[in-house]
Motif scaffolding. Structure first.
Motif, PDB file in Angstrom:
ATOM      1  N   HIS A 102      12.478   8.190 -12.399  1.00  0.00           N
ATOM      2  CA  HIS A 102      11.590   7.503 -11.448  1.00  0.00           C
ATOM      3  C   HIS A 102      10.719   8.530 -10.718  1.00  0.00           C
ATOM      4  O   HIS A 102      11.056   9.713 -10.648  1.00  0.00           O
ATOM      5  CB  HIS A 102      12.370   6.641 -10.451  1.00  0.00           C
ATOM      6  N   SER A 104      10.330   8.737  -7.669  1.00  0.00           N
ATOM      7  CA  SER A 104      10.965   9.153  -6.412  1.00  0.00           C
ATOM      8  C   SER A 104      11.506  10.579  -6.502  1.00  0.00           C
ATOM      9  O   SER A 104      11.757  11.206  -5.463  1.00  0.00           O
ATOM     10  CB  SER A 104      12.090   8.188  -6.030  1.00  0.00           C
ATOM     11  N   ARG A 127      13.776   6.129 -19.401  1.00  0.00           N
ATOM     12  CA  ARG A 127      15.116   5.561 -19.230  1.00  0.00           C
ATOM     13  C   ARG A 127      15.646   5.060 -20.552  1.00  0.00           C
ATOM     14  O   ARG A 127      14.909   4.440 -21.326  1.00  0.00           O
ATOM     15  CB  ARG A 127      15.104   4.387 -18.244  1.00  0.00           C
ATOM     16  N   GLN A 141       5.322   4.715 -13.476  1.00  0.00           N
ATOM     17  CA  GLN A 141       5.510   4.163 -12.137  1.00  0.00           C
ATOM     18  C   GLN A 141       4.476   4.748 -11.202  1.00  0.00           C
ATOM     19  O   GLN A 141       3.931   5.816 -11.449  1.00  0.00           O
ATOM     20  CB  GLN A 141       6.886   4.540 -11.573  1.00  0.00           C
ATOM     21  N   TRP A 248      18.158   5.781  -1.068  1.00  0.00           N
ATOM     22  CA  TRP A 248      17.428   6.633  -0.119  1.00  0.00           C
ATOM     23  C   TRP A 248      16.512   5.862   0.832  1.00  0.00           C
ATOM     24  O   TRP A 248      15.714   6.461   1.550  1.00  0.00           O
ATOM     25  CB  TRP A 248      16.620   7.699  -0.885  1.00  0.00           C
ATOM     26  N   GLY A 291       7.866   1.771  -4.766  1.00  0.00           N
ATOM     27  CA  GLY A 291       7.631   2.134  -6.164  1.00  0.00           C
ATOM     28  C   GLY A 291       7.233   0.895  -6.940  1.00  0.00           C
ATOM     29  O   GLY A 291       7.730  -0.204  -6.686  1.00  0.00           O
TER      30      GLY A 291
HETATM   31  N1  PHE Z   1      12.266   4.430  -7.542  1.00  0.00           N
HETATM   32  C1  PHE Z   1      12.608   3.038  -7.362  1.00  0.00           C
HETATM   33  C2  PHE Z   1      12.809   2.418  -8.755  1.00  0.00           C
HETATM   34  O1  PHE Z   1      12.604   3.094  -9.733  1.00  0.00           O
HETATM   35  C3  PHE Z   1      11.571   2.287  -6.571  1.00  0.00           C
HETATM   36  C4  PHE Z   1      11.492   2.764  -5.135  1.00  0.00           C
HETATM   37  C5  PHE Z   1      10.597   3.750  -4.758  1.00  0.00           C
HETATM   38  C6  PHE Z   1      12.333   2.205  -4.176  1.00  0.00           C
HETATM   39  C7  PHE Z   1      10.538   4.173  -3.452  1.00  0.00           C
HETATM   40  C8  PHE Z   1      12.285   2.633  -2.865  1.00  0.00           C
HETATM   41  C9  PHE Z   1      11.388   3.624  -2.505  1.00  0.00           C
HETATM   42  O2  PHE Z   1      13.199   1.275  -8.887  1.00  0.00           O
END
Ligand code: PHE
Length: 425
Positions: A102, A104, A127, A141, A248, A291
């Motif tokens: 992701h 993130s 993934r 993303q 997080w 996201g």
């Molecule tokens: N990274 C999360 C996902 O892949 C999405 C997300 C991003 C959630 C930022 C919270 C904050 O599903």
């Protein structure tokens, strides 16, 4: 043969017992669909950027997908036993390095380096997953985050967030939000006052509503231009908020949009937990992050029926899209599909569905439209587990011959036997 190193994105990495990234996946690294202005993935990226950059968000589009396990999971507080960490869900290059799952993974470095109040990251993520119309092992993303600093605002932090909230434009959409700002099941961070947590949630939700309103009005216009008579197209867009969980963020939510007769989950997000800012060395900051999946969004907005199409180099696909425009995808007639079943006894240590998927993918590539587990039972006497998978072959570009499908199927069955230790029934 187990090689002791692997080349990914032009760099050599040591392999170990965690390495599970196959050549077909390595080949996808560097396609950068999100950076192609005339590709639907690039178009969605620019649409979101166009809305948010003027509101103070710095866009990043060039992060390498190869990141440390620390960045992808540990730094965000993923628990040790989180399923996302497992080898069956994630492509590992070695025990410390992986293909990010992701965007993130870049939150902390972006918090540290960004000079504007917010940032956006668009990137390819990877993934291990099932094979169907909506899942592909590589996808894209977009992440966005917005920060406020206590050092800057002092005891006027809440006032500063409120002023930014009030300055946001109206989204023009009809919103249903039955949720409390926070509660025991979706708590505020202990470091946040009730007022700050509530305001951060409101600012986040309003920003996302604005982005959704913008994207879907472009999609509505495209559908109307294409002759759709759906009466919903002439009513305000409907959105609703539901609660979510991410390691997080807290509180966390997802937004759903009413589109073509169903509620669609569009984006996950929340108030950034304090441990993230602490790790970034920014304990004086508060903020939010979201996201959004770009393929999923593009499939909905453009009406693209199969996720494999985004990777196609077929001009019948690519030539339909123009930078900055949402249009309705015109499918060409679908080539016939054909299915083959494989039924087997599982080995004692069992079989993970994603490992079956990986073998099918590495032999069948984009000629496989869908794989589903159609039957599963345990033999009452021997206690052995039996599974049957149905593999549906269908090319988006041409008709397949029985001979070529049979040859792929034979090699799939061969690999299932030699690599997973199954016994064909
Ligand atoms: N990274 C999360 C996902 O892949 C999405 C997300 C991003 C959630 C930022 C919270 C904050 O599903």
């Amino acid at each position: 043969i187990r090689r002791n190193s692997v080349l990914v994105g032009g760099k050599e990495y040591k392999t170990d017992e965690w390495t599970n990234v196959p050549p077909a996946i390595i080949d996808l690294v560097g396609r950068n669909l999100h950076r192609q202005p005339n590709h639907p993935i690039g178009i969605i990226r620019s649409l979101i950027e166009k809305r948010l950059v003027p509101l103070g968000f710095t866009p990043y589009n060039e992060f390498s997908p190869i990141v440390s396990k620390y960045k992808n999971f540990d730094s965000l507080g993923f628990p040790e036993d989180h399923p996302g960490r497992s080898k069956s869900d994630t492509y590992y290059i070695n025990k410390d390095t992986l293909l990010r799952t992701h965007t993130s993974a870049h939150e902390i470095e972006c918090f540290q380096t960004t000079k504007t109040p917010g940032y956006l990251i668009a990137a390819d993520v990877y993934r291990r997953d099932t094979i169907d119309r909506t899942h592909y092992p590589a996808f894209h993303q977009m992440e966005g985050a917005r920060t406020w600093s206590k050092t800057e605002h002092g005891d006027k932090l809440a006032d500063a967030i409120r002023a930014d909230l009030e300055a946001l434009p109206d989204s023009g959409i009809q919103v249903e939000d039955p949720n409390l700002p926070f509660h025991a099941g979706n708590p505020k961070e202990p470091a946040h006052s009730e007022e700050v947590s509530t305001l951060l949630g409101q600012h986040l939700k309003r920003t996302i509503e604005i982005v959704m309103g913008d994207m879907f009005s472009a999609a509505k216009a495209a559908a109307i231009a294409n002759g759709s008579t759906d009466p919903d197209l002439h009513k305000p867009l409907k959105a609703r908020w539901i609660e979510a969980y991410f390691p997080w963020t807290s509180p966390s939510w997802e937004i759903e949009i009413w589109w073509k007769g169903e509620w669609l989950e569009m984006s996950g997000m929340g108030v950034v937990r304090q441990h993230v800012y602490d790790t970034a060395g920014m304990s004086d900051c508060v903020g939010w992050a979201f996201g959004i999946g770009l393929e999923r969004t593009a499939m909905i907005l453009f009406g693209v029926p199969d996720i494999r199409l985004f990777w196609s180099k077929d001009p019948r696909f690519l030539d339909q899209f123009t930078a900055g425009k949402v249009t309705n995808f015109e499918p060409w007639s679908k080539y016939p599909s054909t299915s083959r079943d494989v039924a087997f006894w599982c080995p004692e240590q069992d079989v993970h569905e994603n490992d079956v998927m990986e073998i099918v993918r590495s032999r069948g590539g984009d000629l496989v439209e869908n794989v589903s587990l159609v039957d599963e039972f345990v033999h009452p006497k021997t206690n052995r587990k039996s599974q049957c998978y149905r593999i549906t072959y269908q090319s988006m570009e041409r008709s397949l011959t029985n001979d070529e499908v049979n040859a792929i199927q034979t090699s799939v069955v061969h690999d299932l036997t030699s690599q997973l230790g199954i016994e064909v029934r």
